[in-house]
Structure formats: C-alpha cells, structure tokens
Design an enzyme around this catalytic site. Sequence first.
Site, short mmCIF file in Angstrom:
data_model
loop_
_atom_site.label_atom_id
_atom_site.label_comp_id
_atom_site.label_asym_id
_atom_site.label_seq_id
_atom_site.Cartn_x
_atom_site.Cartn_y
_atom_site.Cartn_z
N CYS A 30 60.34 -22.51 19.35
CA CYS A 30 59.58 -21.79 19.65
C CYS A 30 59.44 -19.98 19.03
O CYS A 30 60.74 -19.62 20.39
CB CYS A 30 60.41 -21.99 21.44
SG CYS A 30 60.20 -23.07 22.02
N ALA A 31 59.08 -19.75 18.11
CA ALA A 31 59.24 -18.50 17.63
C ALA A 31 59.02 -17.54 17.99
O ALA A 31 59.47 -16.03 17.86
CB ALA A 31 59.38 -19.23 16.18
N PRO A 87 58.76 -13.82 20.05
CA PRO A 87 57.61 -12.96 19.89
C PRO A 87 58.22 -12.69 17.83
O PRO A 87 57.02 -12.31 17.30
CB PRO A 87 57.80 -12.27 20.12
CG PRO A 87 59.37 -11.43 20.64
CD PRO A 87 59.49 -13.45 20.68
N GLY A 126 61.32 -12.34 16.65
CA GLY A 126 63.00 -11.56 15.99
C GLY A 126 63.67 -13.12 15.55
O GLY A 126 64.62 -12.30 14.74
N LYS A 127 64.40 -14.24 16.35
CA LYS A 127 65.66 -14.42 15.92
C LYS A 127 65.18 -15.60 14.49
O LYS A 127 65.72 -15.53 13.74
CB LYS A 127 65.06 -15.79 16.84
CG LYS A 127 66.47 -14.65 18.18
CD LYS A 127 66.47 -16.23 18.64
CE LYS A 127 66.88 -15.88 20.16
NZ LYS A 127 65.76 -14.85 20.79
N GLU A 155 55.05 -21.84 16.53
CA GLU A 155 54.50 -21.08 18.45
C GLU A 155 53.51 -21.52 18.40
O GLU A 155 52.23 -21.97 18.28
CB GLU A 155 54.72 -19.46 17.89
CG GLU A 155 53.64 -18.53 18.72
CD GLU A 155 54.61 -18.85 20.30
OE1 GLU A 155 54.56 -18.87 21.88
OE2 GLU A 155 56.31 -18.83 20.25
N ASP A 171 64.74 -22.00 21.20
CA ASP A 171 65.01 -20.89 21.92
C ASP A 171 64.35 -20.72 22.99
O ASP A 171 62.95 -20.54 23.14
CB ASP A 171 64.50 -19.88 21.48
CG ASP A 171 65.36 -18.58 21.97
OD1 ASP A 171 65.58 -18.89 23.22
OD2 ASP A 171 64.64 -17.43 21.53
N CYS A 182 68.23 -17.52 27.37
CA CYS A 182 68.51 -15.89 27.77
C CYS A 182 68.18 -16.26 29.31
O CYS A 182 68.35 -15.32 29.58
CB CYS A 182 67.64 -14.84 27.46
SG CYS A 182 65.10 -15.15 27.97
#
Length: 524
Positions: free
Chosen positions: A333-334, A336, A338-339, A358, A403, A456
């Site tokens: 689940c890439a 936006p 950043g990771k 994504e 993520d 998160c």
Amino acid sequence: MSQPTKHQGARRGPRPANARRVAFDVLRAVQVDDAYANLLLPTRIRRAGLSARDAGFATELTYGSIRMLGRYDVVIALASGRRAENIEADVLDVLRLGAHQLLAMRTPTHAAVDATVELAREVGARRATGFVNAVMRKIAARTDDEWDALITEGRGGDALLATRWSHPTWVVSALRDALAAERSRDELAALLAADNAAPRVQLAALPGLATDEDVAAATARTEPDADGADDAAFVDATGAGDAPAALVAADDEPEADGATGTVPPVRTVDPVPEADASPVSPVGIRGISGDPARVPGVAAGRLRVQDEGSQLAALALSRSSAVRAGERWLDMCAGPGGKAALLAAEAQQGGATLVANELVPARAGLVRNALEVFGDHVRVVEGDARRYGRDGTGLTFDRILLDAPCTGLGALRRRPEARWRKVPEDVQELAALQTELLDAAVRVLAPGGTLAYVTCSPHLAETRGQVDALMRRHGDLLEQLDTASVVRGVAARDPRVADGDTVQLWPHRVGTDAMFIALFRRVD
C-alpha cells in the site's frame, strides 16, 4: 489551561485581517466540504500573498482552532449561554478562531476582540457582531486556567481528559488502552498534550542519494530564524505518515502529571522533552526552519519530508537482516510514496528490486513521482493488494511492507481534523481490511522472507489485536521477530519502546508519530 499549540514571540501589533480571513476560510471548508487543512491552507496562504510572519499566524490560528475545537465549543457554550450546535455555523467558526487567539496565542485582548468582531462583519455575519463582541469579552474575562476549571467541573476520567485536551472521548479511551498494554497508562495526558503540539518538519536523507552537503545544508536550517519570525504552513500534500501538518514556532509545550490528576499550566512545561533533540532515525534530520522545498537536497529529491516514525518503520524492514543481491521487495500500500522511496533507496544499495503497489490511481501517481529517481530498481503497479497470491503469477517476495490503511489515530498532531471525523465504527471496518491484507501478504511471502506490518494508529484492534489474530491463523507459517531489538538496533538513539515482539512509538516520548511496527519471518 492553555493547549500546547500557540504562537511564539512578542506580538508586533495586531495581525492583518486577511490572515484571519484565510484561517476562517480554511476552517469553514474543513467543516462544510470535508477539506483537509494541510492541503488547502498552503494554497490559500499563497493566494492571499501573506508574508512569512502572517502565514505563520494564519497557520497557528487554523491548526490550533481545529485541534482545540471540542474544548473551545464548551467554552463558547458557557460564555454565550447557548449550545454550540445552536449557534450559526459561520458565527461559531469566527468564535472558535477568536477563542484560540484569547486563550492560546499572545494576541492582545483588545486586538483579538476587535479583529474577531471585524471578521464576523467581513464574512457576512454582520447581524451577529454584537453577539460575537459579547461572547469574546466574556471569554476574555477569564484566563485559560480558569476556563479549564470551569469546563471540567463535574467531569472525571476520560470525559475530563477529552474536554481538557480536546479529543473525542472514544479516542481518549483507545489511547488509554494502548498505553495500558505496555503499562504506561500514566502517560495518557502527556500523549494527549503532544497530539495538540504543532509538529516540526522532519526530513529523511535517502541512503545512496543524499550527499554530505545535502545533510549539512539542511542541518544548518535547524536554527530558528534570527528575527524570530514564524515559519509558514509548509506541508507535503501526500499523506499522514510522510509529511508534517505545519511548521509553526512554539513556546514551551505542556506535559501532564498523570492520567486524571493535576495537570500543570500548559504554558510552563514541555510534554515532549526530546522533541528538539537529535533525530531518532539514522537518516533523519529534525526541526528545520522555513520552507523545506527551499532546501537544495529536498528540491533535488535526495532529501524527503517524512516523519521519523515512518522512517524507522521502513528501516526496520530493510535492516532487519543483511540484504542479498537479487531480493524482491513489495510495498503493498505504497501511496503516497514516502516509505517506498526510503525502501527503494535501501533496495538499490543492496541490489534488490522493489514493487510499489497502490490501489488509488491518483496516489499511484504520487508514488511514481516519489520513485522516479530510482530507475529500473523499482516498479509501480496499480491494484487492490488483496489480489496478491490469487492473481496466478506465482510471484513471492523476500521483504514485504504492509503499511495498512488505518484510523490514523497516531498522526492526530499532523491531521488536526482527523480526530473529529473518525468514529468507533471505522475501526471495525478497517480491521477487517487489515486482516485481508495480512492474509494476502502471507500468501506471497517467500520462505525465510520478512513481513513488516505497520500502522499509524496505536488502537489495539489495529495493532496487537491484528498480530495475535494473524498468529492464530498462520502460526504454522510465521514466527514473530524481536521487533523491539530490531528497532533499537536501527535507531540513532534510544527510541524508548517497550520490550517485545511489537513496537509502539509515541510522540510524547521521542517526537514521532505513534507508529506501530511488527516484524514476522516465514519459516522454511
């Protein structure tokens, strides 16, 4: 009691009305159109042509008013003799902005009252100027400590903390449970205070791309501007874990003495003792001043705006064991990106390749932009990640980052409106999706491969609950890794995490978002 998000420095006269109008317009859009303040505010600031100082004022006024909306509504109701929901919506937003200036910013009383009345007139609420004037003067008649005693009178437990620290009661309860799971229940008030503190910009120096000169130039910007001017609303319109909400200079930020005990005045103590300390991420740069886009390394894409909690989550996967050339990695689940960018940099150095998946086309576009500097080492694909292991390709991956979509309760300081939009029912729906995504990850995890489950959110149903359920379903295929040891080994300094197979980071401890990390290995 004042909340921790307030403007720093002596006032140089009342702020221009257009800064207040920008704040009002954004607050209304958040209320009416479900807008996101971090996306809309920079645009409105640029359109208004605000100076850096006035942009900083508008930023603090907007974010502070949204964060403290629940608290201010109780104050306004008592001062006006009306329930907040019975006050016309535009007038209520004007009063929320006025209350923030009186109770949390160093705006002189006469300036705050007069400008708030003028703002009511300017936005078409001329009919209510007398009402606004009367309510503002009643609010100004008490200090914030006095209002705190008044609005919390008769309340106890989570209801008291919800009013004091402006969180929905169900969120307070969820955070209490998460802290209690690691026997840290007495840190609850400090955590709530940290949620209300404006986060500082944090950067990631991408390994193999960022130069010593990039880091030096960025580090040189970690000192406040010499004239004390405020930083404006500098945000990355990408996502909660990968961009800060706003950079606003702040005075000392508050901490609490316990979950339900006496809480000191928030102006005099600091809830995040290490907020301005050295970075906890080995690739992190903390607390730059001004617009990060003006940092040469950021403009060139070698430095990225990213919370250090997100950095540690990615690095826990990439550095959990030595990388073998030829490894295949997957970011499920890439968006936006950043990771994914940090993983791509790590993969490129180790001779691995990365697939960044994504679901949402617009977010996939953001991922492509984030990864365009990496060439053939990365590939961006679009689709529902639940398809993995059922698409007939037979592909497996040596490292997988999940993520997962979550409530975002660990990033409330960066998304001030999120606390008012989430409801308890969201947890059950998201937990079901997380379960399906975890099962898909297991299906395509290669023997000996490593899976990082990250959220998160610290909500137990999205964190420890998911881990326990995953091991019940797939305990014959997976073993849990000592995630705490991995994160401590990766971190640049003590991340202050509890021992165990999972890691929960906390903003009040080390100044990161409340990221949850759990590592698993597929047994051969």
